[in-house]
Design an enzyme around this catalytic site. Structure first.
Site, PDB file in Angstrom:
ATOM      1  N   HIS A 271      21.304  73.388 -48.376  1.00 51.47           N
ATOM      2  CA  HIS A 271      22.366  71.970 -48.519  1.00 51.47           C
ATOM      3  C   HIS A 271      22.008  70.971 -47.547  1.00 51.47           C
ATOM      4  O   HIS A 271      22.582  69.975 -47.621  1.00 51.47           O
ATOM      5  CB  HIS A 271      23.735  72.497 -48.437  1.00 51.47           C
ATOM      6  CG  HIS A 271      24.136  73.653 -49.454  1.00 51.47           C
ATOM      7  ND1 HIS A 271      23.355  73.900 -50.550  1.00 51.47           N
ATOM      8  CD2 HIS A 271      24.915  74.482 -49.321  1.00 51.47           C
ATOM      9  CE1 HIS A 271      24.053  74.924 -51.237  1.00 51.47           C
ATOM     10  NE2 HIS A 271      24.937  75.278 -50.505  1.00 51.47           N
TER      11      HIS A 271
ATOM     12  N   CYS B 257      30.133  76.461 -59.628  1.00 47.07           N
ATOM     13  CA  CYS B 257      29.986  77.221 -58.504  1.00 47.07           C
ATOM     14  C   CYS B 257      31.059  76.476 -57.521  1.00 47.07           C
ATOM     15  O   CYS B 257      31.250  75.191 -57.402  1.00 47.07           O
ATOM     16  CB  CYS B 257      28.775  76.580 -57.874  1.00 47.07           C
ATOM     17  SG  CYS B 257      27.294  77.181 -58.857  1.00 47.07           S
TER      18      CYS B 257
ATOM     19  N   GLU C 119      37.399  86.176 -59.489  1.00 52.85           N
ATOM     20  CA  GLU C 119      36.749  85.709 -60.646  1.00 52.85           C
ATOM     21  C   GLU C 119      35.271  86.175 -60.690  1.00 52.85           C
ATOM     22  O   GLU C 119      34.557  86.278 -59.647  1.00 52.85           O
ATOM     23  CB  GLU C 119      36.779  84.097 -60.489  1.00 52.85           C
ATOM     24  CG  GLU C 119      38.156  83.643 -60.909  1.00 52.85           C
ATOM     25  CD  GLU C 119      38.422  82.187 -60.483  1.00 52.85           C
ATOM     26  OE1 GLU C 119      39.098  81.461 -61.374  1.00 52.85           O
ATOM     27  OE2 GLU C 119      38.255  81.789 -59.152  1.00 52.85           O
TER      28      GLU C 119
ATOM     29  N   CYS D 184      27.745  86.044 -62.867  1.00 50.30           N
ATOM     30  CA  CYS D 184      28.175  85.681 -61.531  1.00 50.30           C
ATOM     31  C   CYS D 184      29.113  86.413 -60.960  1.00 50.30           C
ATOM     32  O   CYS D 184      30.231  86.149 -61.434  1.00 50.30           O
ATOM     33  CB  CYS D 184      28.250  84.028 -61.468  1.00 50.30           C
ATOM     34  SG  CYS D 184      28.692  83.367 -59.936  1.00 50.30           S
TER      35      CYS D 184
ATOM     36  N   CYS E  70      33.292  74.144 -49.966  1.00 45.62           N
ATOM     37  CA  CYS E  70      33.635  75.065 -51.098  1.00 45.62           C
ATOM     38  C   CYS E  70      34.874  75.658 -51.180  1.00 45.62           C
ATOM     39  O   CYS E  70      35.717  75.735 -50.129  1.00 45.62           O
ATOM     40  CB  CYS E  70      32.770  76.307 -50.701  1.00 45.62           C
ATOM     41  SG  CYS E  70      33.021  77.946 -51.697  1.00 45.62           S
TER      42      CYS E  70
ATOM     43  N   SER F  82      21.488  79.130 -49.336  1.00 46.10           N
ATOM     44  CA  SER F  82      22.125  77.829 -49.392  1.00 46.10           C
ATOM     45  C   SER F  82      21.680  77.134 -48.349  1.00 46.10           C
ATOM     46  O   SER F  82      22.479  77.184 -47.201  1.00 46.10           O
ATOM     47  CB  SER F  82      23.544  78.181 -49.490  1.00 46.10           C
ATOM     48  OG  SER F  82      23.815  78.944 -50.836  1.00 46.10           O
TER      49      SER F  82
ATOM     50  N   GLY G 219      32.862  84.642 -51.624  1.00 53.24           N
ATOM     51  CA  GLY G 219      32.253  85.682 -50.863  1.00 53.24           C
ATOM     52  C   GLY G 219      30.899  85.261 -50.417  1.00 53.24           C
ATOM     53  O   GLY G 219      30.126  84.918 -50.877  1.00 53.24           O
ATOM     54  N   GLU G 220      30.689  85.792 -48.987  1.00 58.60           N
ATOM     55  CA  GLU G 220      29.158  85.683 -48.548  1.00 58.60           C
ATOM     56  C   GLU G 220      28.730  87.273 -48.505  1.00 58.60           C
ATOM     57  O   GLU G 220      28.902  88.301 -47.907  1.00 58.60           O
ATOM     58  CB  GLU G 220      29.386  85.466 -47.217  1.00 58.60           C
ATOM     59  CG  GLU G 220      28.058  85.290 -46.322  1.00 58.60           C
ATOM     60  CD  GLU G 220      26.796  85.009 -46.833  1.00 58.60           C
ATOM     61  OE1 GLU G 220      26.693  83.868 -47.419  1.00 58.60           O
ATOM     62  OE2 GLU G 220      26.007  85.667 -47.054  1.00 58.60           O
TER      63      GLU G 220
ATOM     64  N   CYS H  11      32.539  76.623 -45.497  1.00 52.88           N
ATOM     65  CA  CYS H  11      31.655  75.598 -45.547  1.00 52.88           C
ATOM     66  C   CYS H  11      32.816  74.713 -45.922  1.00 52.88           C
ATOM     67  O   CYS H  11      33.574  74.655 -47.034  1.00 52.88           O
ATOM     68  CB  CYS H  11      30.630  75.965 -46.733  1.00 52.88           C
ATOM     69  SG  CYS H  11      29.565  77.222 -46.459  1.00 52.88           S
TER      70      CYS H  11
HETATM   71  N1  SAH Z   1      28.376  82.726 -50.144  1.00 52.30           N
HETATM   72  C1  SAH Z   1      27.109  82.634 -50.744  1.00 52.30           C
HETATM   73  C2  SAH Z   1      27.097  82.644 -52.042  1.00 52.30           C
HETATM   74  C3  SAH Z   1      28.433  82.231 -53.131  1.00 52.30           C
HETATM   75  S1  SAH Z   1      28.554  80.343 -53.066  1.00 52.30           S
HETATM   76  C4  SAH Z   1      26.441  81.093 -50.535  1.00 52.30           C
HETATM   77  O1  SAH Z   1      27.058  80.337 -50.093  1.00 52.30           O
HETATM   78  O2  SAH Z   1      25.266  81.102 -51.080  1.00 52.30           O
HETATM   79  C5  SAH Z   1      27.269  80.066 -54.493  1.00 52.30           C
HETATM   80  C6  SAH Z   1      26.805  78.820 -54.492  1.00 52.30           C
HETATM   81  O3  SAH Z   1      27.360  77.906 -54.972  1.00 52.30           O
HETATM   82  C7  SAH Z   1      26.204  78.194 -53.125  1.00 52.30           C
HETATM   83  O4  SAH Z   1      25.017  77.876 -53.064  1.00 52.30           O
HETATM   84  C8  SAH Z   1      27.085  77.391 -52.721  1.00 52.30           C
HETATM   85  O5  SAH Z   1      26.714  76.463 -51.752  1.00 52.30           O
HETATM   86  C9  SAH Z   1      27.475  76.727 -54.032  1.00 52.30           C
HETATM   87  N2  SAH Z   1      28.815  75.928 -54.226  1.00 52.30           N
HETATM   88  C10 SAH Z   1      29.711  76.009 -53.210  1.00 52.30           C
HETATM   89  N3  SAH Z   1      30.817  75.030 -53.528  1.00 52.30           N
HETATM   90  C11 SAH Z   1      30.052  74.265 -54.523  1.00 52.30           C
HETATM   91  C12 SAH Z   1      30.573  72.944 -55.179  1.00 52.30           C
HETATM   92  N4  SAH Z   1      31.654  72.477 -55.015  1.00 52.30           N
HETATM   93  N5  SAH Z   1      29.670  72.468 -56.278  1.00 52.30           N
HETATM   94  C13 SAH Z   1      28.371  73.027 -56.346  1.00 52.30           C
HETATM   95  N6  SAH Z   1      27.887  74.133 -55.640  1.00 52.30           N
HETATM   96  C14 SAH Z   1      28.767  74.686 -54.868  1.00 52.30           C
HETATM   97 FE1  SF4 Z   2      30.152  78.870 -47.987  1.00 53.56          FE
HETATM   98 FE2  SF4 Z   2      29.204  80.481 -49.780  1.00 53.56          FE
HETATM   99 FE3  SF4 Z   2      31.544  81.161 -48.396  1.00 53.56          FE
HETATM  100 FE4  SF4 Z   2      31.641  79.190 -50.141  1.00 53.56          FE
HETATM  101  S1  SF4 Z   2      31.276  81.194 -50.700  1.00 53.56           S
HETATM  102  S2  SF4 Z   2      32.631  79.026 -48.090  1.00 53.56           S
HETATM  103  S3  SF4 Z   2      29.842  78.398 -49.959  1.00 53.56           S
HETATM  104  S4  SF4 Z   2      29.446  81.021 -47.570  1.00 53.56           S
END
Ligand code: SAH
Ligand code: SF4
Length: 339
Positions: free
Chosen positions: A214, A331, A90, A105, A119, A212, A159-160, A116
């Site tokens: 958190h 997100c 996406e 994005c 997520c 991130s 993805g990371e 996480c």
């Molecule tokens: N993996 C990377 C980039 C993708 S996630 C990272 O984690 O930074 C992009 C952002 O969306 C991150 O800050 C993540 O913590 C946030 N995110 C993930 N799940 C979410 C949710 N349910 N509500 C709001 N933000 C969320």
């Molecule tokens: Fe965590 Fe970012 Fe991977 Fe989601 S995409 S599992 S927030 S590292």
């Protein structure tokens, strides 16, 4: 068949050489792909019909398909893109500031290994890395479909990015050179892969690094992000300081606010303390409920209070606007699944 999207000027010149055409033709094709975002070779109208026919025998603009397109009432557009191997990803277009600012994005991997707890992407596990071409194809898809030019790119989709750093850096170079998007308009968001942050520092990265975080401490972060067991907040802090020292850039700290978990005044104070010696801005992200767990978003009152306490410590704090909530484009809701 050659795929023109994602090719550098030098690579396009090889094709024009093969067709015994001048280097100037390569420059024209390059512009059609990256700046005018055409869907087909037929649209490259400053090339002769004869040359277009020859080019069409050996090349196409793209090999991806738009599977689903959803438009939100706030103008956010979400695409589900399918690559030739059938995997989908996406990508989202967000419009800020009266549309002068068009932010894409993008996703860097299919699924994510970091897992996480909050997520939706992580729940799918890791499937595979995206190539740099597949990454830039997401932005080209947006441009081709809307006819608009993307001005900002954030790696905040699935993805990371730091676990696929080689492709991410190559994609960023192309965004910079071919799309003419300034480095400072590119943001890489990471869960905190410490050795890769040092690598970015050594490269003197001029793009924005978003972390991130958190959580205000080790105990809370461990509950939310398994990565904390591998690279804890103490180690992370050393890496961030090195990064600031080397690049001179201000870091963006992303902080997801989850009701009853990390949103108390004590958490705000502890967070301010942790960040006190790091050059950063803070972006608070009210949690977006997904189906996968029962975390909730704090009340507006709690969010404002949290913000106030952080501002009091002298930091610049913003609360992330919710975009595209009605189409699950927010997100953490990007899963790449076909409903
Ligand atoms: N993996 C990377 C980039 C993708 S996630 C990272 O984690 O930074 C992009 C952002 O969306 C991150 O800050 C993540 O913590 C946030 N995110 C993930 N799940 C979410 C949710 N349910 N509500 C709001 N933000 C969320
Ligand atoms: Fe965590 Fe970012 Fe991977 Fe989601 S995409 S599992 S927030 S590292």
């Amino acid at each position: 068949m050659k795929i023109l999207s994602g090719l550098s000027l030098a690579e396009i010149e090889k094709i024009t050489d093969e067709l015994h055409a001048s280097k100037f033709r390569a420059r024209q094709i390059h512009n059609w792909i990256y700046l005018k975002s055409v869907k087909s070779i037929d649209e490259m109208t400053d090339l002769s019909v004869k040359f277009r026919e020859e080019l069409k025998k050996i090349a196409v603009v793209t090999d991806i398909k738009i599977k689903v397109k959803q438009v939100s009432s706030d103008g956010t557009i979400k695409y589900l893109i399918e690559y030739p191997d059938g995997e989908c990803v996406e990508t989202v277009l967000m419009r800020f500031d009266n549309r002068a600012n068009l932010t894409a994005c993008v996703s860097s991997q299919i699924g994510c290994a970091v897992n996480c707890s909050f997520c939706a992407t992580g729940k799918r596990g890791f499937i595979r890395n995206l190539s740099y071409k597949e990454i830039i194809e997401q932005v080209l898809t947006i441009q081709r479909d809307t006819g608009l030019k993307v001005t900002n790119i954030v790696f905040m989709g699935q993805g990371e990015p730091l676990l696929n750093l080689e492709n991410v850096l190559k994609a960023m170079e192309i965004f910079n050179e071919n799309f003419q998007i300034g480095a400072r308009r590119l943001t890489v968001s990471t869960s905190g892969i410490v050795p890769k942050i040092y690598e970015l520092a050594e490269n003197d990265m001029q793009s924005t690094l978003a972390i991130s975080l958190h959580a205000p401490n080790h105990e809370i972060r461990k509950k939310l992000m398994p990565v904390e067991n591998k690279y804890d907040m103490k180690e992370l802090k050393l890496a961030l300081k090195k990064y600031v020292e080397k690049t001179g850039r201000r870091i963006t700290i992303e902080y997801l606010l989850i009701k009853g978990l990390n949103d108390s005044p004590e958490s705000a104070k502890e967070l301010a303390e942790y960040l006190s010696d790091i050059k950063c801005n803070i972006n608070l992200i009210p949690y977006n409920p997904t189906e996968q767990n029962d975390y909730q978003k704090p009340s507006n009152n709690t969010i404002q209070k949290f913000k106030y306490l952080l501002e009091h410590s002298g930091k610049k704090v913003t609360v992330r606007l919710e975009r595209g909530a009605d189409i699950d484009a927010a997100c953490g809701q990007l899963r790449g699944k076909i409903n």
